[in-house]
Motif scaffolding. Structure first.
Motif, PDB file in Angstrom:
ATOM      1  N   VAL A 244      71.532  27.959   0.427  1.00  0.00           N
ATOM      2  CA  VAL A 244      70.306  28.690   0.115  1.00  0.00           C
ATOM      3  C   VAL A 244      70.504  30.194   0.260  1.00  0.00           C
ATOM      4  O   VAL A 244      70.971  30.676   1.292  1.00  0.00           O
ATOM      5  N   ASP A 245      70.136  30.929  -0.782  1.00  0.00           N
ATOM      6  CA  ASP A 245      70.158  32.392  -0.710  1.00  0.00           C
ATOM      7  C   ASP A 245      68.870  32.924  -0.096  1.00  0.00           C
ATOM      8  O   ASP A 245      68.900  33.862   0.690  1.00  0.00           O
ATOM      9  N   TRP A 246      67.732  32.315  -0.486  1.00  0.00           N
ATOM     10  CA  TRP A 246      66.438  32.778   0.021  1.00  0.00           C
ATOM     11  C   TRP A 246      65.487  31.612   0.238  1.00  0.00           C
ATOM     12  O   TRP A 246      65.330  30.768  -0.641  1.00  0.00           O
ATOM     13  N   GLU A 258      59.627  31.324  11.268  1.00  0.00           N
ATOM     14  CA  GLU A 258      60.859  31.406  12.069  1.00  0.00           C
ATOM     15  C   GLU A 258      61.335  30.030  12.511  1.00  0.00           C
ATOM     16  O   GLU A 258      62.540  29.720  12.456  1.00  0.00           O
ATOM     17  N   ALA A 259      60.400  29.182  12.946  1.00  0.00           N
ATOM     18  CA  ALA A 259      60.778  27.855  13.429  1.00  0.00           C
ATOM     19  C   ALA A 259      61.321  26.984  12.296  1.00  0.00           C
ATOM     20  O   ALA A 259      62.276  26.225  12.482  1.00  0.00           O
ATOM     21  N   THR A 260      60.726  27.115  11.112  1.00  0.00           N
ATOM     22  CA  THR A 260      61.195  26.339   9.964  1.00  0.00           C
ATOM     23  C   THR A 260      62.587  26.785   9.540  1.00  0.00           C
ATOM     24  O   THR A 260      63.466  25.959   9.264  1.00  0.00           O
ATOM     25  N   MET A 268      67.039  34.461   9.490  1.00  0.00           N
ATOM     26  CA  MET A 268      65.837  35.137   9.029  1.00  0.00           C
ATOM     27  C   MET A 268      66.121  36.247   8.026  1.00  0.00           C
ATOM     28  O   MET A 268      65.222  36.639   7.270  1.00  0.00           O
ATOM     29  N   ASP A 269      67.348  36.745   7.980  1.00  0.00           N
ATOM     30  CA  ASP A 269      67.639  37.781   6.974  1.00  0.00           C
ATOM     31  C   ASP A 269      67.793  37.184   5.576  1.00  0.00           C
ATOM     32  O   ASP A 269      68.010  37.910   4.604  1.00  0.00           O
ATOM     33  N   ARG A 270      67.634  35.856   5.459  1.00  0.00           N
ATOM     34  CA  ARG A 270      67.608  35.191   4.153  1.00  0.00           C
ATOM     35  C   ARG A 270      66.242  34.551   3.901  1.00  0.00           C
ATOM     36  O   ARG A 270      66.116  33.624   3.104  1.00  0.00           O
ATOM     37  N   VAL A 271      65.222  35.078   4.578  1.00  0.00           N
ATOM     38  CA  VAL A 271      63.848  34.606   4.401  1.00  0.00           C
ATOM     39  C   VAL A 271      62.993  35.779   3.920  1.00  0.00           C
ATOM     40  O   VAL A 271      63.013  36.856   4.526  1.00  0.00           O
ATOM     41  N   VAL A 272      62.269  35.597   2.828  1.00  0.00           N
ATOM     42  CA  VAL A 272      61.351  36.631   2.343  1.00  0.00           C
ATOM     43  C   VAL A 272      60.066  36.527   3.159  1.00  0.00           C
ATOM     44  O   VAL A 272      59.410  35.485   3.164  1.00  0.00           O
ATOM     45  N   VAL A 273      59.723  37.615   3.844  1.00  0.00           N
ATOM     46  CA  VAL A 273      58.548  37.627   4.722  1.00  0.00           C
ATOM     47  C   VAL A 273      57.578  38.720   4.266  1.00  0.00           C
ATOM     48  O   VAL A 273      57.946  39.885   4.162  1.00  0.00           O
TER      49      VAL A 273
END
Length: 323
Positions: A244-246, A258-260, A268-273
Motif C-alpha cells: 500500500v502506498d496510501w 492511527e490504530a487502524t 502514518m507517513d503513508r496515511v492521508v490525514v
C-alpha cells in the motif's frame, strides 16, 4: 482483458465558514485542548444558511469534471453518497444532475452514513465493469451540522460539512493488481448495532432528529472492523499492507486512524490525514481526503490506495484501487 473503473478526475468543495474549536467554548463545557486530544480535530466547515447538500455536491462535481476535462453530458450516471439529502425525495443526485445541466443518463443516492462513499464507489464500479455505463460521477456530500444537538459536547464538536467527487471511467486492464482503477471491494453491515450510532428522527417521528452516538463502542468496532475489511479487500487481489502506498481512511478520529494503520502495519507517513481541518464529514470525508491528497502531491498515478470507512448501521467496507 478486464474492464477497470479508473479515476479520471477528482475535486472537492468546502463551505466558506470555518469553525475553530475555540468557538464551542462559548456555548458548551469544552475546550480546544479537550477536542484535539480526543479527536485530533482543530476546525471544521459549516454550510451557510440556505446552503444544501446538493449545493456542496454540485460544486465538488464541477471541480472533478474540470480536472477530468469533461462536461456533465460525458457522464452516464451520478451516484451521491449522503445521509443529509435536501429533501426526503427526490434524491440529491437528481438535483445535482439538473444543476450540472446533464440531460442524459441517470442519478441516484446511496445511504450508508460514513461508509456511504465506499458503498457508492462499489455501486459505480459494478455499473462500469458490467458494461452498463462508461463514465460515473461519484460524490460524497453532507451537511451534518444540521443533525447536531448543540448541547451534546460529545458529538457536536466532531462533525463538519463538505463534499468530494471522483470521475470514474472504463478502461481495459490486464486483470492483474498492476492495473489502474478499482481492484477490489469489500462491503459489510450488521444491523444489531444500530443503537450505538443513529439519528433519532425521520418519517416515523416527523422530525429531522439529532445524531446520537456511544463513542467508546463506535471506537471499539471501528478499529477492529476497519483493519479487517482493508485486509480482506487486499487479500482478494493478492496484496498486503506492505504493497500500500496510501491509506485514505474515513476521517472520524485521529486515534481510530492511527490504530487502524498500526493494525495494517502501514506507517502514518503513508496515511492521508485531513481530520484536523474538516472534522468528520461522514460520506464526504474519503473523497475530500482523496482530493486533498492529490492537491498536496501525495497521491500520484500508479499509487496503490486503500480507502476504508465505518458508519451507522453498522455499515463498513473498503476499496482497493490503483490511482
Amino acid at each position: 482483458m478486464t474492464i477497470r473503473a479508473v479515476v479520471r478526475g477528482v475535486g472537492h468543495y468546502l463551505p466558506e465558514r470555518v469553525v475553530p474549536n475555540a468557538e464551542f467554548e462559548k456555548t458548551i463545557d469544552t475546550s480546544d485542548e479537550w477536542i484535539r486530544s480526543r479527536s485530533g480535530i482543530e476546525r471544521r466547515h459549516f454550510a451557510a444558511e440556505g446552503q444544501t447538500t446538493s449545493d456542496l455536491a454540485t460544486r465538488a462535481a464541477e471541480a472533478a469534471l474540470a480536472q477530468a476535462g469533461l462536461t456533465a453530458d460525458d457522464i452516464d450516471v451520478i451516484v451521491v453518497a449522503t445521509s443529509t439529502a435536501d429533501l426526503t425525495f427526490p434524491s440529491a443526485a437528481t438535483m445535482v444532475q439538473a444543476r450540472l445541466g446533464m440531460t442524459r443518463g441517470f442519478a441516484y443516492d446511496v445511504q450508508a452514513v460514513c461508509a456511504g462513499f465506499v458503498y457508492a464507489l462499489a455501486n459505480a464500479n459494478a455499473l462500469i465493469v458490467s458494461g452498463q455505463v462508461q463514465r460515473a460521477l461519484v460524490i460524497g456530500a453532507e451537511t451534518f451540522s444540521r443533525l447536531m444537538d448543540w448541547t451534546d459536547r460529545g458529538t457536536c464538536v466532531l462533525f463538519g460539512d463538505g463534499a468530494g467527487a471522483l470521475v470514474l471511467e472504463a478502461h481495459d486492464g490486464a486483470g492483474t493488481p498492476a492495473d489502474r482503477g478499482i481492484l477490489s471491494v469489500d462491503l459489510n453491515s450488521d444491523g444489531r448495532h444500530r443503537e450505538i450510532l443513529y439519528v433519532d428522527g425521520g418519517v416515523s417521528t416527523g422530525t429531522t432528529g439529532h445524531l446520537r452516538m456511544q463513542g467508546k463502542e463506535v471506537f471499539r468496532h471501528a478499529v477492529e472492523k476497519l483493519a479487517e475489511t482493508a485486509h480482506t479487500a487486499l487479500e482478494k487481489v493478492g496484496l498486503s499492507g506492505e504493497d500500500v502506498d496510501w491509506i485514505v481512511p474515513h476521517q472520524a478520529n485521529i486515534r481510530i486512524i492511527e490504530a487502524t494503520a498500526k493494525r495494517m502495519q502501514v506507517p502514518m507517513d503513508r496515511v492521508v490525514v485531513t481530520v484536523q481541518d474538516h472534522g468528520n464529514t461522514s460520506a464526504a470525508s474519503i473523497p475530500l481526503a482523496l482530493s486533498v491528497g492529490v492537491s498536496r502531491g501525495q497521491i500520484k498515478p500508479g499509487d496503490l490506495v486503500v480507502t476504508e470507512a465505518i458508519g451507522g448501521g453498522l455499515a463498513w467496507g473498503s476499496v482497493v484501487l490503483r490511482w
